[in-house]
Design an enzyme around this catalytic site. Structure first.
Site, PDB file in Angstrom:
ATOM      1  N   ASP A 213      36.592  52.292  32.266  1.00 17.35           N
ATOM      2  CA  ASP A 213      38.023  52.034  32.331  1.00 17.35           C
ATOM      3  C   ASP A 213      38.672  51.448  31.272  1.00 17.35           C
ATOM      4  O   ASP A 213      38.255  50.544  30.761  1.00 17.35           O
ATOM      5  CB  ASP A 213      38.322  51.204  33.605  1.00 17.35           C
ATOM      6  CG  ASP A 213      39.955  51.206  33.907  1.00 17.35           C
ATOM      7  OD1 ASP A 213      40.510  52.235  34.408  1.00 17.35           O
ATOM      8  OD2 ASP A 213      40.310  50.105  34.074  1.00 17.35           O
ATOM      9  N   GLU A 275      37.522  56.558  29.358  1.00 13.37           N
ATOM     10  CA  GLU A 275      38.933  56.504  29.295  1.00 13.37           C
ATOM     11  C   GLU A 275      39.565  55.731  28.211  1.00 13.37           C
ATOM     12  O   GLU A 275      39.604  54.729  28.103  1.00 13.37           O
ATOM     13  CB  GLU A 275      39.582  56.100  30.765  1.00 13.37           C
ATOM     14  CG  GLU A 275      40.890  56.517  30.845  1.00 13.37           C
ATOM     15  CD  GLU A 275      41.708  55.246  31.463  1.00 13.37           C
ATOM     16  OE1 GLU A 275      42.824  55.702  32.323  1.00 13.37           O
ATOM     17  OE2 GLU A 275      41.349  54.036  31.394  1.00 13.37           O
TER      18      GLU A 275
HETATM   19  C1  GLC Z   1      43.171  53.004  34.284  1.00 10.96           C
HETATM   20  C2  GLC Z   1      42.987  53.625  35.732  1.00 10.96           C
HETATM   21  C3  GLC Z   1      44.209  53.147  36.288  1.00 10.96           C
HETATM   22  C4  GLC Z   1      44.385  51.678  36.265  1.00 10.96           C
HETATM   23  C5  GLC Z   1      44.283  51.144  34.910  1.00 10.96           C
HETATM   24  C6  GLC Z   1      44.242  49.682  34.793  1.00 10.96           C
HETATM   25  O1  GLC Z   1      44.048  53.760  33.580  1.00 10.96           O
HETATM   26  O2  GLC Z   1      42.564  54.893  35.574  1.00 10.96           O
HETATM   27  O3  GLC Z   1      44.364  53.692  37.571  1.00 10.96           O
HETATM   28  O4  GLC Z   1      45.589  51.209  36.966  1.00 10.96           O
HETATM   29  O5  GLC Z   1      43.298  51.599  34.254  1.00 10.96           O
HETATM   30  O6  GLC Z   1      42.977  49.317  35.353  1.00 10.96           O
END
Ligand code: GLC
Length: 595
Positions: A213, A275
């Site tokens: 994440d 991500e």
């Molecule tokens: C990422 C997740 C999202 C979350 C953010 C903060 O973007 O996919 O759902 O709110 O991180 O952790």
């Protein structure tokens, strides 16, 4: 038919992820086995036969850790445990075993940019006071102004409001997301070591890999004078030199090189996907073989049903993957964006970034801009076939295989997403709950009769989130309300309809397994063409996307109002009927085996 290569997973198990179908489970909304109103780990285990029949290679579990749910579980109280409301470690072990026995891998979500403010180490940091070793694990600073009562910078956090919050002794801590999500200090060796421990913990419990994440956020440099020159949302993500104080710094890659060494201690080496919302020219770094190995390509998730947008995204995605020595990823929906079956049924905006129109539509509870469900569904069928024949991995978000539209009219007072209530004063955004509504499994168990479409049992059962003394009482309502029309999309109903979205996904995944070549090359066919036709009624432009893989497996999608010719070959699967003359109608994809 030309020769068919065996798929990558079959030839080298350590590379299973290179062209995998990974199904994202948002656990709290997947399947509730106890009647607590929240989906649980045992619910995922119970549905492994469903996922096996669907034909996925892996499941990625969004966070299931203990959490106060300030951000849907992306606020983690304890990284090495299961939320008691969702089950126990024994439940996780059973899930891993059941999935593996079915040939399905498990990917867990790891959240290293921030913990929750209920994490033991954050409580210790607040209690430890300024200058303490406990405080050094997070990012605390003195405030500005004579009394230090102004935040250290004027940064706005991702969900709105200031990015700094003051603690009773007067210092401020940084949180790029909600105030319940304090950012870790990755310069602190204890933080680094603790995450290594967490990685090993899950790998030793049978996880096959991680979704990382906010992977671009970990390394920060706040020891500089120009911090006020940066705003932290939206802009500056285009910095391509690794010098932004918060995002995509060069040092972040040292962290992943360290993780990769741990991953490679396992056999097969652990998998990871980042991500990372960074400039496309920097994405390949996260995906390199000495770092995480794969990175999300979110282009499909951002765009409307426009041929040229998809075409460019495919070309760029493949080029970026080649640069990293990895494979591309394709994502149309996830837990952060409006479901694509709805996006494609709204007016299409070629230049719309981050689907602003869909957000406006949500803001109006779906009452303005007409959602054409039939059109959205037809396009979603065409889109999944176009996606699944591409080289690389496809990420499928739970409910997408049912063709679920977005639930646009959840009442404001029932929304859970911080996007909604952090900005509720000006009601500027409704947030992401419309794609997180608990799944419909059984059509007959309607909400009108107090049912939950089979999401929860009718009466409570002792287990996750339910005590023995509560057993037998009526189940809680699902944590987000399910609309009556969910009945039309219930898994059991679609199971028995050969023409359903579910059965299209099943057939496509099955064929993909037999057709997927080991190499990741793609050749554009002569039929591939940009729009040469008048704009469609909703502003959509025409054109065709047509490509083939090395073994003759081809995918042809028509975006145009006029039916398109097909190349010579055998049709393997179609997203919808062809014309009487055997031409490909608008918003339809066919898979062929070319002569
Ligand atoms: C990422 C997740 C999202 C979350 C953010 C903060 O973007 O996919 O759902 O709110 O991180 O952790």
């Amino acid at each position: 038919m030309t020769s068919i290569d065996t798929n990558t997973a079959a030839t080298d198990p350590s590379l299973w992820w290179k062209q995998a179908v990974v199904y994202q489970v948002y656990p709290r909304s997947f399947k509730d086995t106890t009647g607590s109103g929240l989906g649980d780990i045992a619910g995922v285990t119970a549905k492994i036969p469903y996922l096996k029949e669907l034909g996925v290679d892996a499941i990625w579990l969004s966070p299931f850790y203990p959490s106060q749910l300030a951000d849907g579980g992306y606020d983690v109280d304890d990284y090495r445990n299961v939320d008691p409301k969702l089950g126990t470690m024994a439940d996780f072990d059973e899930l891993a075993q059941t999935a593996h026995a079915a040939g399905i891998r498990i990917v867990v979500d790891i959240v290293p940019n921030h913990s929750s403010n209920q994490h033991e180490w954050f409580k210790a940091a607040v209690a430890g006071g300024p200058g303490s070793p406990e405080r050094d694990r997070y990012i605390f600073r003195d405030g500005k102004g004579p009394n230090g009562d102004q935040p250290p910078t004027d940064w706005i956090a991702s969900f709105g409001g200031p990015a700094w919050t003051r603690v009773p002794d007067g210092q401020w801590y940084l949180h790029m997301f909600t105030k319940e999500q304090p950012d870790w200090n990755w310069k602190n060796p204890e933080v680094r070591a603790d995450f290594i421990r967490t990685l090993r913990f899950w790998l030793d419990h049978g996880a096959d890999g991680f979704r990382v994440d906010v992977a671009h956020g970990l390394a920060k440099d706040l020891e500089r004078d120009d911090l006020d020159d940066f705003t932290i949302i939206g802009d500056d993500m285009s910095a391509t030199d690794g010098t932004h104080p918060l995002y995509d710094r060069n040092e972040v890659h040292d962290i992943y090189r360290e993780w990769r060494k741990v991953f490679n201690e396992y056999n097969p080496p652990a998998f990871a996907v980042a991500e990372a919302w960074v400039h496309p020219s920097r994405q390949y770094l996260y995906a390199s073989t000495d770092e995480l190995g794969q990175v999300f390509n979110f282009e499909f998730a951002k765009m409307d049903w426009i041929r040229d947008s998809f075409h460019t995204a495919i070309e760029e995605g493949l080029a970026a993957a080649e640069r990293s020595g990895s494979t591309s990823t394709w994502v149309m929906s996830n837990h952060d964006v409006p479901r694509h079956a709805s996006r494609y049924g709204l007016p299409q905006v070629p230049s719309s970034s981050h689907h602003q129109l869909a957000k406006d539509w949500l803001l109006r509870d779906g009452t303005s801009y007409t959602e054409d469900r039939e059109k959205g569904s037809r396009r979603a069928r065409a889109a999944i076939l176009m996606e699944l024949a591409l080289p690389g991995s496809a990420y499928v978000y739970q409910g997408e295989e049912l063709g679920l539209p977005e639930v646009a009219d959840i009442p404001w007072d029932q929304l859970e997403d911080p996007t909604a209530f952090h900005r509720v004063r000006n009601q500027s955004e409704k947030g992401r709950d419309g794609c997180r509504v608990p799944l419909p499994w059984v059509a007959a168990d309607t909400s009108a009769d107090g049912g939950t479409f089979g999401f929860s049992p009718a009466a409570k059962v002792a287990g996750a989130g339910v005590t023995a003394s509560e057993a037998g009482q009526p189940a809680e309502k699902p944590h987000l309300p399910q609309p009556a029309w969910f009945a039309d999309y219930a898994a059991d109903k679609e199971d028995s309809d050969p023409a359903s979205m579910l059965n299209l996904y099943r057939k496509a995944l099955q064929l993909r397994h037999t057709m997927m070549p080991t190499d990741t090359s793609l050749t554009w066919l002569d039929e591939d063409r940009s729009s040469d036709l008048p704009d469609g009624a909703d502003g959509q432009r025409g054109g065709v996307i047509a490509y083939r893989r090395s073994n003759g497996w081809a995918s042809i999608t028509n975006f145009s109002m006029s039916p398109a010719d097909l190349p010579e070959g055998t049709i393997l699967l179609a997203s919808g009927p062809l014309t009487d003359d055997g031409l490909l109608p608008q918003d339809t994809t066919v898979w062929m085996s070319l002569n």
